[in-house]
Design a protein around this motif. Structure first.
Motif, PDB file in Angstrom:
ATOM      1  N   PHE A 106      39.415  47.710  30.850  1.00 29.82           N
ATOM      2  CA  PHE A 106      39.694  46.309  30.535  1.00 29.82           C
ATOM      3  C   PHE A 106      38.832  45.835  29.368  1.00 29.82           C
ATOM      4  CE2 PHE A 106      39.035  41.789  30.840  1.00 29.82           C
ATOM      5  CZ  PHE A 106      40.342  41.357  30.817  1.00 29.82           C
ATOM      6  N   GLU A 109      32.227  48.203  29.389  1.00 26.82           N
ATOM      7  CA  GLU A 109      31.296  47.899  30.478  1.00 26.82           C
ATOM      8  C   GLU A 109      30.110  48.825  30.396  1.00 26.82           C
ATOM      9  OE1 GLU A 109      33.438  48.363  34.119  1.00 26.82           O
ATOM     10  OE2 GLU A 109      34.758  46.697  33.629  1.00 26.82           O
ATOM     11  N   ALA A 210      38.676  37.900  38.999  1.00 31.47           N
ATOM     12  CA  ALA A 210      39.212  38.807  40.015  1.00 31.47           C
ATOM     13  C   ALA A 210      38.186  39.058  41.106  1.00 31.47           C
ATOM     14  CB  ALA A 210      39.615  40.118  39.354  1.00 31.47           C
ATOM     15  N   ALA A 212      37.380  42.148  44.418  1.00 30.55           N
ATOM     16  CA  ALA A 212      37.731  43.494  44.885  1.00 30.55           C
ATOM     17  C   ALA A 212      37.612  43.561  46.401  1.00 30.55           C
ATOM     18  CB  ALA A 212      36.805  44.520  44.238  1.00 30.55           C
ATOM     19  N   ILE A 374      33.707  36.564  32.039  1.00 34.92           N
ATOM     20  CA  ILE A 374      34.075  37.617  33.004  1.00 34.92           C
ATOM     21  C   ILE A 374      32.951  38.658  33.093  1.00 34.92           C
ATOM     22  CG2 ILE A 374      35.697  39.536  33.441  1.00 34.92           C
ATOM     23  CD1 ILE A 374      37.866  37.729  32.079  1.00 34.92           C
ATOM     24  N   GLU A 378      31.717  37.881  36.812  1.00 33.81           N
ATOM     25  CA  GLU A 378      32.643  38.451  37.804  1.00 33.81           C
ATOM     26  C   GLU A 378      31.966  39.561  38.607  1.00 33.81           C
ATOM     27  OE1 GLU A 378      37.261  39.018  37.199  1.00 33.81           O
ATOM     28  OE2 GLU A 378      36.187  40.805  36.581  1.00 33.81           O
ATOM     29  N   GLU A 381      33.411  45.824  38.958  1.00 31.75           N
ATOM     30  CA  GLU A 381      33.676  46.650  37.769  1.00 31.75           C
ATOM     31  C   GLU A 381      35.187  46.674  37.593  1.00 31.75           C
ATOM     32  OE1 GLU A 381      32.204  50.844  37.142  1.00 31.75           O
ATOM     33  OE2 GLU A 381      31.219  50.343  39.010  1.00 31.75           O
ATOM     34  N   ARG A 382      35.733  46.026  36.569  1.00 34.72           N
ATOM     35  CA  ARG A 382      37.193  46.028  36.410  1.00 34.72           C
ATOM     36  C   ARG A 382      37.730  47.410  36.073  1.00 34.72           C
ATOM     37  NH1 ARG A 382      40.224  40.711  33.878  1.00 34.72           N
ATOM     38  NH2 ARG A 382      39.207  39.215  35.238  1.00 34.72           N
ATOM     39  N   TYR A 385      41.506  48.214  35.800  1.00 35.63           N
ATOM     40  CA  TYR A 385      42.268  47.094  36.370  1.00 35.63           C
ATOM     41  C   TYR A 385      42.495  46.032  35.280  1.00 35.63           C
ATOM     42  CZ  TYR A 385      42.769  42.432  38.313  1.00 35.63           C
ATOM     43  OH  TYR A 385      43.185  41.148  38.518  1.00 35.63           O
ATOM     44  N   GLY A 386      43.709  45.530  35.185  1.00 34.52           N
ATOM     45  CA  GLY A 386      44.028  44.457  34.247  1.00 34.52           C
ATOM     46  C   GLY A 386      44.224  44.908  32.812  1.00 34.52           C
ATOM     47  N   PHE A 417      42.137  45.435  43.768  1.00 27.86           N
ATOM     48  CA  PHE A 417      41.737  44.364  42.845  1.00 27.86           C
ATOM     49  C   PHE A 417      42.797  43.265  42.832  1.00 27.86           C
ATOM     50  CE2 PHE A 417      40.416  48.485  41.373  1.00 27.86           C
ATOM     51  CZ  PHE A 417      39.043  48.321  41.237  1.00 27.86           C
ATOM     52  N   GLY A 419      43.296  39.154  40.937  1.00 31.09           N
ATOM     53  CA  GLY A 419      42.674  38.072  40.183  1.00 31.09           C
ATOM     54  C   GLY A 419      43.628  36.910  40.014  1.00 31.09           C
TER      55      GLY A 419
END
Ligand SMILES: C=C(O[C@H]1C=CC=C(C(=O)O)[C@@H]1O)C(=O)O
Length: 450
Positions: A106, A109, A210, A212, A374, A378, A381-382, A385-386, A417, A419
């Motif tokens: 996404f 990170e 989002a 989890a 985010i 948030e 860990e996205r 996802y997304g 996940f 959101g």
């Protein structure tokens, strides 16, 4: 069924192979049918990671299995590989010939624990792809060969294909949940409140947040069984799976980001959500209220403006309806605006995908402010996802969806996940409820009943 083509394939390989240099060779043949899910399930006996893509509305499946032939980190690498590839494909049907399955993070990170096996960008060509489009089936074999090893390669390929095409009945034991772990609801609701406060006092207009949910099961999860359940229950979504290491990212997303076929682009703006009603009358009432709700219309309009702003750069004939319609899914209904356009020569799907991602349906507005919020606030860990997920072929066709309504399976564990878009008038209680409903497609596919 495959053996009959092997002599032709062997002579193609022999002609294509270059001494001392490994060249990508790709050979496609029309075959009689095999269940795409069985092909995927059979792939678990081979070395290599599997991929699955299914769009029911297009009656289209693309499944990848077998050893990875190319694992690239950018679309430029793919373009370079394709330029020199030697391809035999009489059909030239979209999704046949060499295909790269694509996915990415996404956003960048620092911390990567859950997603440690997923690179930040991936363009992967597996040894075998099965393409099913309407009633037609095609198999593509991709290999890197040099002329010294053609004989060995053919023997191995034949064995692998026999494994993939083996006819058997798919069975799966029931999935049994043993533990469920979620962030404390109050903590997440507090975060939504913080976001609405920030939106009121700064120039942030919208942010998608989002949460989890971690699930443990009694037995190792089988991706094929989860896919089968998604295919039975989420007919209006794009169903996908990508393996990396021991993990499999899997989901059923309603949100197409970009599809390109024969120079025409299709995208969709999906944002603004309400539950389905218990009967036809209440369902229609909820749908009507959603269409008239100013908070949801605002959330949706941000997405329409951003997406059409990007697409207009690539076209002279954008087709945009006057207002949103309803997209009805099993558990939810969304505001939905389909967009299409003929794209000017030279623009690739990946270029447009990269410019669109993340749309305000997954990031927010202004983009950089929302992404910073985010990354900072948030609690998850996205990973993928997304983010955009899909495939592209060497004829400039491809399809990409936004990887939501999804989860990461690894052994006996699944992390799901969900959101929602937050604007100034968002109510933390309602947003929490909305994410709870967005977990349901994956919960149902994992046979979690409570
Ligand atoms: C972020 C998600 O949904 C997005 C897509 C459609 C509708 C959305 C909404 O109404 O909030 C979200 O923007 C998710 O399902 O995890």
């Amino acid at each position: 069924m495959i053996q009959q083509y092997m002599t032709d394939f062997e002579s193609f390989l022999r002609n294509a192979a270059v001494p001392g240099r490994q060249t990508l060779v790709s050979w496609t043949e029309k075959i009689s049918g095999i269940d795409p899910l069985l092909f995927f399930a059979n792939g678990s006996s081979l070395e290599g990671e599997r991929h699955f893509w299914y769009s029911q509305k297009d009656d289209f499946y693309l499944v990848g299995a077998g050893p990875t032939i190319m694992d690239m980190r950018s679309s430029h690498e793919w373009e370079h590989v394709i330029e020199s590839a030697i391809v035999h494909n009489l059909s030239a049907v979209p999704g046949t010939g060499p295909v790269a399955f694509c996915g990415n993070n996404f956003q960048t990170e620092q911390l990567r624990q859950l997603w440690k096996d997923f690179p930040s960008a991936q363009y992967r060509i597996p040894a075998f792809t099965l393409t099913k489009t309407k009633a037609n089936y095609y198999i593509t074999i991709n290999q890197l060969v040099d002329s010294a090893h053609v004989n060995d390669a053919v023997t191995v390929i034949l064995e692998q294909l026999e494994t993939l095409m083996a006819d058997r009945t798919l069975t799966a034991s029931p999935m049994q949940l043993t533990n469920k772990q979620e962030l404390e609801p109050q903590v997440w609701k507090q975060l939504i409140k913080e976001a609405t406060n920030t939106i009121r006092v700064t120039d942030l207009d919208k942010v998608v947040l989002a949460r989890a949910m971690k699930l443990e099961f009694a037995e190792k999860l089988q991706a094929a069984a989860v896919l089968r359940n998604l295919m039975n229950s989420q007919q209006d979504s794009f169903i996908f799976a990508v393996e990396n290491g021991s993990a499999c990212f899997i989901g059923a997303t309603p949100e197409r980001l970009v599809r390109v076929e024969a120079g025409t682009l299709y995208t969709s703006c999906v944002a603004g959500t309400a539950p389905r009603g218990k009967d036809a009358v209440s369902d229609a009432e909820i749908g009507k209220a959603l269409l008239e709700d100013s908070k949801n219309r605002e959330e949706h309009q941000y997405v329409v403006e951003m997406i059409t702003g990007v697409i207009r750069k690539y076209t002279d004939n954008l087709q945009l309806p006057a207002g949103p319609e309803l997209m009805k899914l099993r558990q939810l209904q969304h505001l939905y605006t389909p967009v299409s356009a003929d794209i000017r020569n030279g623009a690739s799907m990946q270029q447009i995908v990269q410019e669109l991602h993340p749309t305000p349906a997954l990031g927010g507005l202004p983009k950089e402010k929302a992404l910073a919020f985010i990354a900072d606030r948030e609690p998850l860990e996205r990973g993928w996802y997304g983010a955009p997920i899909g495939w592209m072929d060497s004829y400039q066709n491809g399809d990409t969806a936004v990887a939501i309504r999804s989860g990461l399976l690894d052994g006996k564990q699944a992390v799901l996940f969900a959101g929602c878009g937050v604007v100034k008038d968002s109510d933390p209680e309602l947003e929490f409820e909305e994410t709870a409903i967005k977990f349901r497609p994956m919960l149902e596919a994992l046979e979690v009943t409570e």
